[in-house]
Scaffold this active site. Structure first.
Site, mmCIF file in Angstrom:
data_model
loop_
_atom_site.group_PDB
_atom_site.id
_atom_site.type_symbol
_atom_site.label_atom_id
_atom_site.label_comp_id
_atom_site.label_asym_id
_atom_site.label_seq_id
_atom_site.Cartn_x
_atom_site.Cartn_y
_atom_site.Cartn_z
ATOM 1 N N HIS A 31 0.856 -1.182 0.000
ATOM 2 C CA HIS A 31 0.000 0.000 0.000
ATOM 3 C C HIS A 31 0.892 1.231 0.000
ATOM 4 C CE1 HIS A 31 1.105 0.157 4.209
ATOM 5 N NE2 HIS A 31 0.576 -1.037 4.411
ATOM 6 N N GLY A 33 1.903 3.140 2.240
ATOM 7 C CA GLY A 33 2.946 3.158 3.291
ATOM 8 C C GLY A 33 4.220 2.491 2.795
ATOM 9 N N HIS A 34 4.061 1.295 2.214
ATOM 10 C CA HIS A 34 5.221 0.625 1.616
ATOM 11 C C HIS A 34 5.777 1.476 0.472
ATOM 12 C CE1 HIS A 34 2.729 -2.985 2.971
ATOM 13 N NE2 HIS A 34 3.865 -3.195 3.595
ATOM 14 N N LYS A 149 5.584 3.369 11.579
ATOM 15 C CA LYS A 149 4.300 2.856 12.054
ATOM 16 C C LYS A 149 4.544 1.710 13.031
ATOM 17 C CE LYS A 149 1.489 -0.060 10.505
ATOM 18 N NZ LYS A 149 0.329 -0.935 10.370
ATOM 19 N N ASP A 150 5.545 0.876 12.697
ATOM 20 C CA ASP A 150 5.939 -0.223 13.581
ATOM 21 C C ASP A 150 7.137 0.262 14.411
ATOM 22 O OD1 ASP A 150 4.384 -2.780 12.395
ATOM 23 O OD2 ASP A 150 4.925 -1.405 10.795
ATOM 24 N N GLN A 153 9.203 -2.245 16.412
ATOM 25 C CA GLN A 153 9.983 -3.085 15.494
ATOM 26 C C GLN A 153 11.239 -2.356 15.024
ATOM 27 O OE1 GLN A 153 8.166 -5.528 12.218
ATOM 28 N NE2 GLN A 153 8.774 -3.808 10.968
ATOM 29 N N VAL A 176 2.584 6.678 6.851
ATOM 30 C CA VAL A 176 1.702 7.199 5.803
ATOM 31 C C VAL A 176 0.262 6.855 6.203
ATOM 32 C CG1 VAL A 176 1.081 7.055 3.362
ATOM 33 C CG2 VAL A 176 3.479 6.901 4.068
ATOM 34 N N SER A 185 -2.419 0.216 6.309
ATOM 35 C CA SER A 185 -2.007 -1.117 6.765
ATOM 36 C C SER A 185 -2.648 -2.155 5.851
ATOM 37 C CB SER A 185 -2.472 -1.348 8.204
ATOM 38 O OG SER A 185 -2.393 -2.716 8.536
HETATM 39 P P1 AMP Z 1 4.735 -5.105 6.530
HETATM 40 O O1 AMP Z 1 4.564 -5.490 5.100
HETATM 41 O O2 AMP Z 1 3.454 -4.760 7.231
HETATM 42 O O3 AMP Z 1 5.607 -6.064 7.292
HETATM 43 O O4 AMP Z 1 5.542 -3.742 6.520
HETATM 44 C C1 AMP Z 1 6.745 -3.617 5.824
HETATM 45 C C2 AMP Z 1 7.354 -2.290 6.155
HETATM 46 O O5 AMP Z 1 6.450 -1.242 5.796
HETATM 47 C C3 AMP Z 1 7.644 -2.119 7.655
HETATM 48 O O6 AMP Z 1 8.897 -1.459 7.798
HETATM 49 C C4 AMP Z 1 6.506 -1.257 8.115
HETATM 50 O O7 AMP Z 1 6.827 -0.472 9.247
HETATM 51 C C5 AMP Z 1 6.280 -0.373 6.898
HETATM 52 N N1 AMP Z 1 4.935 0.193 6.896
HETATM 53 C C6 AMP Z 1 3.757 -0.472 7.003
HETATM 54 N N2 AMP Z 1 2.721 0.393 7.016
HETATM 55 C C7 AMP Z 1 3.251 1.640 6.938
HETATM 56 C C8 AMP Z 1 2.708 2.961 6.918
HETATM 57 N N3 AMP Z 1 1.401 3.188 6.980
HETATM 58 N N4 AMP Z 1 3.576 3.990 6.819
HETATM 59 C C9 AMP Z 1 4.914 3.782 6.759
HETATM 60 N N5 AMP Z 1 5.485 2.564 6.758
HETATM 61 C C10 AMP Z 1 4.676 1.509 6.855
#
Ligand code: AMP
Length: 285
Positions: A31, A33-34, A149-150, A153, A176, A185
């Site tokens: 999305h 954010g990624h 966001k995490d 982590q 984001v 998310s």
């Molecule tokens: P995930 O695919 O959920 O494991 O997330 C992969 C990466 O994207 C991690 O570093 C997350 O912190 C980051 N991430 C997920 N959602 C967002 C967001 N809304 N804004 C910024 N980074 C994000």
């Protein structure tokens, strides 16, 4: 844009590509954010460097009964999105490629992982640290990009890299959000329409607490209560997993607000668990 599925193929491809190498680890279902992480990676890699996006739904970070099997895997759309953002290489390993059937080594951070999400998801960060270190070993990037966001982590990964002397720069990117403030998310898609409508209260309640802190409120109990009341009022069916006010780096609970702290929260809407956080500060002198 190349796609490789094995560590050997990744290593071979990278040997022919110019540095710096910047890694963006994800679990896919990409999305905005990624997207921001990948854009940032592209920027810091420069026109010469190589941006690697890994897409791997890591089984070891999901607890029993969590959403591993139903985690969305829209691969074609993810590839298209990565390509549109200038990704050079997608690393798409299978679980069998990442974990030998008799794998017996894990990476565990023992301090920052204890509270917040670590308390309600036992073993989660052990899985995260293990997979991130494995991805770093396989990719050997100069930089790796993660989202704020995490927050927990990100703090834990910084600690792992520091304490194991792993030669990589960890870069954090701001959260984001959707236009109504809900943090983007992959799990938002699992919310019912009614849950989606009230979910922005998470962000709103955090902003209200930040506002109160900026006006001079330093009592942690009052700030927490503000948030809990707002959630209870606007999303009575949501179950608060935790709302904690902690030091942004040590993640230790803060007794009284002094300068800057982090409010972190996790809230469940039916089976969907959402997290968010905000940095708060006392009034500027
Ligand atoms: P995930 O695919 O959920 O494991 O997330 C992969 C990466 O994207 C991690 O570093 C997350 O912190 C980051 N991430 C997920 N959602 C967002 C967001 N809304 N804004 C910024 N980074 C994000």
């Amino acid at each position: 844009m190349q796609t490789v599925k094995t560590a050997a193929a990744l290593s071979k491809s990278l040997s022919g590509l110019p540095g710096p190498v910047v890694l963006v680890p994800t679990m896919g279902a990409l999305h905005e954010g990624h997207g921001e992480l990948i854009r940032h990676a592209r920027q810091i890699a420069g026109t010469q460097g190589t941006v690697v996006v890994s897409i791997f739904v890591n089984p070891t970070q999901f607890g029993p009964g969590e959403d591993y099997t139903i985690y969305p895997r829209p691969l074609a759309a993810d590839r298209q999105y990565c390509k549109s953002l200038g990704t050079d290489l997608i690393f798409l390993p299978s679980a069998a490629e990442v974990y030998a059937p008799d794998h017996s080594v894990f990476i565990e951070e023992t301090r920052l992982s204890k509270g917040l999400c670590g308390a309600s998801r036992p073993g989660h960060f052990r899985g995260v640290c293990t997979v991130v270190l494995k991805l770093l070993m396989m990719t050997r990037p100069q930089m790796a990009v993660f989202g704020e966001k995490d927050w927990q982590q990100l703090a834990i990964i910084r600690r792992v890299v520091r304490d194991l002397n792993f030669p990589v720069q960890i870069i954090g990117c701001p959260t984001v959000r959707e236009s109504d403030g809900l943090a983007c998310s992959s799990r938002n898609a699992n919310l019912s329409p009614a849950e989606r409508e009230v979910a922005p209260v998470l962000r709103k309640s955090l902003l209200e607490a930040a506002d109160a802190a900026a006006q001079g409120e330093t009592r942690i109990a009052i700030l927490r209560r503000k948030i809990l009341r707002a959630i209870e009022k606007n999303a009575p069916n949501a179950a608060v997993d935790y709302v904690e006010i902690v030091h942004p780096e040590t993640l230790d609970p803060v007794k009284k607000l002094q300068e800057t702290a982090l409010i972190a929260m996790a809230v469940r809407f039916s089976k969907t668990r959402l997290i968010d956080n905000i940095l708060i500060s006392t009034p500027k002198k």
